[in-house]
Design a protein around this motif. Structure first.
Motif, PDB file in Angstrom:
ATOM      1  N   VAL A   1     -26.306 -13.274  -5.171  1.00  0.00           N
ATOM      2  CA  VAL A   1     -25.360 -13.492  -4.118  1.00  0.00           C
ATOM      3  C   VAL A   1     -24.472 -11.941  -4.054  1.00  0.00           C
ATOM      4  CG1 VAL A   1     -23.338 -14.463  -3.290  1.00  0.00           C
ATOM      5  CG2 VAL A   1     -25.108 -15.877  -3.951  1.00  0.00           C
ATOM      6  N   ILE A   2     -24.755 -11.418  -2.896  1.00  0.00           N
ATOM      7  CA  ILE A   2     -23.890 -10.189  -2.884  1.00  0.00           C
ATOM      8  C   ILE A   2     -23.616 -10.108  -1.472  1.00  0.00           C
ATOM      9  CG2 ILE A   2     -25.256  -8.897  -4.611  1.00  0.00           C
ATOM     10  CD1 ILE A   2     -27.269  -8.008  -2.532  1.00  0.00           C
ATOM     11  N   PRO A   3     -22.361  -8.980  -1.228  1.00  0.00           N
ATOM     12  CA  PRO A   3     -22.234  -8.706   0.100  1.00  0.00           C
ATOM     13  C   PRO A   3     -23.211  -7.838   0.850  1.00  0.00           C
ATOM     14  CG  PRO A   3     -20.528  -7.561  -1.636  1.00  0.00           C
ATOM     15  CD  PRO A   3     -21.833  -8.112  -2.304  1.00  0.00           C
ATOM     16  N   GLU A   4     -23.431  -8.310   2.155  1.00  0.00           N
ATOM     17  CA  GLU A   4     -24.344  -7.544   2.955  1.00  0.00           C
ATOM     18  C   GLU A   4     -24.334  -6.039   3.134  1.00  0.00           C
ATOM     19  OE1 GLU A   4     -26.767  -8.564   6.825  1.00  0.00           O
ATOM     20  OE2 GLU A   4     -25.895 -10.006   5.846  1.00  0.00           O
TER      21      GLU A   4
ATOM     22  N   LEU B   1     -27.370  -0.744  -7.977  1.00  0.00           N
ATOM     23  CA  LEU B   1     -26.317  -1.187  -6.967  1.00  0.00           C
ATOM     24  C   LEU B   1     -25.769  -2.706  -7.483  1.00  0.00           C
ATOM     25  CD1 LEU B   1     -28.004  -0.303  -3.453  1.00  0.00           C
ATOM     26  CD2 LEU B   1     -26.115   0.846  -4.459  1.00  0.00           C
ATOM     27  N   ASP B   2     -26.139  -2.700  -8.802  1.00  0.00           N
ATOM     28  CA  ASP B   2     -25.749  -4.106  -9.337  1.00  0.00           C
ATOM     29  C   ASP B   2     -26.154  -5.492  -8.617  1.00  0.00           C
ATOM     30  OD1 ASP B   2     -24.429  -5.525 -11.334  1.00  0.00           O
ATOM     31  OD2 ASP B   2     -22.438  -5.598 -10.460  1.00  0.00           O
TER      32      ASP B   2
ATOM     33  N   GLU C   1     -27.224  -1.104   1.817  1.00  0.00           N
ATOM     34  CA  GLU C   1     -27.510   0.055   1.312  1.00  0.00           C
ATOM     35  C   GLU C   1     -28.944   0.044   0.429  1.00  0.00           C
ATOM     36  OE1 GLU C   1     -25.147   2.910  -2.067  1.00  0.00           O
ATOM     37  OE2 GLU C   1     -24.278   1.449  -1.153  1.00  0.00           O
ATOM     38  N   ALA C   2     -29.036  -0.965  -0.316  1.00  0.00           N
ATOM     39  CA  ALA C   2     -30.185  -0.922  -1.144  1.00  0.00           C
ATOM     40  C   ALA C   2     -31.355  -1.133  -0.199  1.00  0.00           C
ATOM     41  CB  ALA C   2     -30.419  -2.330  -1.644  1.00  0.00           C
ATOM     42  N   VAL C   3     -31.354  -1.636   0.964  1.00  0.00           N
ATOM     43  CA  VAL C   3     -32.435  -1.408   1.878  1.00  0.00           C
ATOM     44  C   VAL C   3     -32.867  -0.059   2.378  1.00  0.00           C
ATOM     45  CG1 VAL C   3     -33.390  -2.318   4.142  1.00  0.00           C
ATOM     46  CG2 VAL C   3     -32.383  -3.943   2.571  1.00  0.00           C
TER      47      VAL C   3
ATOM     48  N   SER D   1     -35.479  -0.707  -9.902  1.00  0.00           N
ATOM     49  CA  SER D   1     -34.239   0.261 -10.208  1.00  0.00           C
ATOM     50  C   SER D   1     -33.299   0.558  -9.283  1.00  0.00           C
ATOM     51  CB  SER D   1     -34.750   1.814 -10.805  1.00  0.00           C
ATOM     52  OG  SER D   1     -35.918   1.792 -11.949  1.00  0.00           O
ATOM     53  N   ILE D   2     -33.510   0.913  -8.110  1.00  0.00           N
ATOM     54  CA  ILE D   2     -32.429   0.816  -6.880  1.00  0.00           C
ATOM     55  C   ILE D   2     -31.619  -0.415  -6.923  1.00  0.00           C
ATOM     56  CG2 ILE D   2     -32.269   1.082  -4.635  1.00  0.00           C
ATOM     57  CD1 ILE D   2     -34.679   2.640  -4.026  1.00  0.00           C
TER      58      ILE D   2
END
Length: 436
Positions: free
Chosen positions: A405-408, A379-380, A413-415, A374-375
């Protein structure tokens, strides 16, 4: 054109210095045929001139103080094989200011002080050659500066530290913990008594700095490289990566993007079917992506006396061929004409875009996966792969995901949000994922 021997002043009689003497003697006929004159070491320096060596020093004038060779000796070219920053820098500058070409294998010196050294070489109109500073006997620098001179280099990636590669191979193949694999590397001479430069990624970052500079035509920018080592890689991460179809390798990575240049050295998950995943032990490899040629790979021994000496001697051959020619016709030190070397925007790590691996230790209770996913969804962040390991003899389980593939910055933020979940333990691993 003179046929008198090229007289070499060798600074340092360690593993590399002795290797240079050995290669020059063993391959003397071939080298003479290529150059048109013999190449011989006539002077050498050593802290203990009288200590026994593995090669004969007959015919070589040995001195204790290397400045006597760099600044005074009657030689045609100086080889710096001492290492470190000082007195290596002072010796190299002394030789260049005398108008003597220099060959060096010193990646730390070039990564940190190279801009000043190259300016001195240009001012004196002489060559400084440094093939041996990156990947030992692999001609990575020549490939970029000469073989790919017709290309715009888009990216490069390499296993450029044999110590890290050996340790990760042992962890992968034998299930060793990091400390045990490091101890083996030290026992076999692959790692120093103080392995910090290797296992913390600093050595790889030095080499990456040099490769990126000649690939992109930018000043040497070690201070802008994002550096991580392998000390946080665990056997559990190795096993989970394998279960997901990946291997963990320590890579030096440089990419040119619309937003800027990426410079980073870190542990990386690589698909198991790619070349980088198949290079084991102390071997090195460098992949180069050119806009005309596509991807090419170079593979071989990245360290060792004779392998490094092979690159030093290749540079001596180049110097011998160039002596007496107009300096304007030499291959530029950084591959581009000095006036065309320019600063490029180096992206902060938070702006780098890649896939990511996240492994979380969690309490074995309902709703764990739902809360984590869900998190990520909020955050897409899409999930490319997921693996849940049930607890074995304990109360905790493991969840591992590989993201899209996402910006670090978004992954960070997810972590941070995942860490706040009540069932998450402190044991969290995270690595980037690349598909070279």
């Amino acid at each position: 054109m003179t046929t008198a021997p090229l007289r070499v002043g060798l600074l340092g009689l360690g593993t590399v210095g002795q290797g240079v003497i050995r290669v020059l003697r063993t391959n003397a006929d071939e080298i003479t045929r290529r150059v048109g004159r013999a190449v011989v070491v006539t002077h050498a320096s050593a802290r203990d001139p009288h200590r026994a060596r593995d090669v004969s020093l007959d015919g070589i004038q040995i001195v204790a103080d290397p400045i006597r060779i760099a600044a005074e000796a009657d030689v045609d070219v100086v080889v710096e094989a001492i290492g470190g920053l000082s007195p290596a820098k002072e010796l190299v500058l002394a030789a260049l200011r005398r108008g003597k070409p220099v060959v060096t294998a010193n990646k730390a010196l070039l990564a940190l002080q190279g801009n000043e050294i190259f300016e001195a070489a240009q001012a004196s109109g002489v060559m400084i050659a440094f093939e041996a500073s990156v990947a030992g006997g692999i001609p990575a620098i020549k490939a970029i500066r000469e073989g790919l001179a017709g290309n715009r280099i888009e990216a490069l990636a390499g296993i450029i530290n044999g110590t890290c590669n050996y340790i990760l191979t042992q962890m992968s193949e034998k299930g060793q913990a990091f400390a045990d694999a490091l101890a083996d590397a030290q026992r076999l001479g692959y790692a120093e008594a103080d392995p910090t430069f290797d296992v913390e990624g600093i050595d790889a970052a030095h080499k990456l700095t040099i490769l990126a500079s000649i690939a992109f035509g930018m000043p040497l920018s070690f201070d802008k490289v994002s550096v991580e080592g392998i000390t946080k890689v665990t056997p559990q991460d190795i096993r989970i990566a394998q279960a997901l179809g990946y291997r963990i390798k320590h890579l030096g990575i440089a990419k040119r993007t619309d937003a800027g240049v990426e410079l980073r050295a870190h542990a990386t998950l690589v698909p198991e079917d790619r070349l980088l995943a198949k290079v084991d032990g102390v071997l090195n490899t460098v992949l180069l992506q050119g806009n005309a040629v596509g991807q090419i790979g170079l593979y071989g021994r990245g360290a060792g006396g004779d392998a490094t000496a092979s690159a030093v001697v290749a540079d001596l051959v180049d110097v011998a061929r160039a002596l007496g020619s107009d300096a304007r016709h030499h291959v530029p030190s950084l591959a581009f004409q000095p006036s065309a070397v320019r600063e490029l925007n180096v992206l902060p790590l938070a702006d780098v875009v890649s896939s990511h691996y996240l492994r979380i230790t969690v309490a074995d209770e309902p709703g764990v996966l739902k809360a984590i996913t869900s998190i990520l969804a909020e955050l897409d962040i899409s999930i490319e792969a997921i693996l849940q390991k049930e607890p074995q003899g304990g109360a905790d389980a493991s969840v591992a995901v590989i993201t899209s593939v996402i910006p670090e910055r978004r992954f960070n933020e997810a972590v941070a949000r995942v860490r706040q979940l009540p069932f998450v333990r402190h044991d969290i691993s995270r690595f980037r994922v690349e598909h070279f």
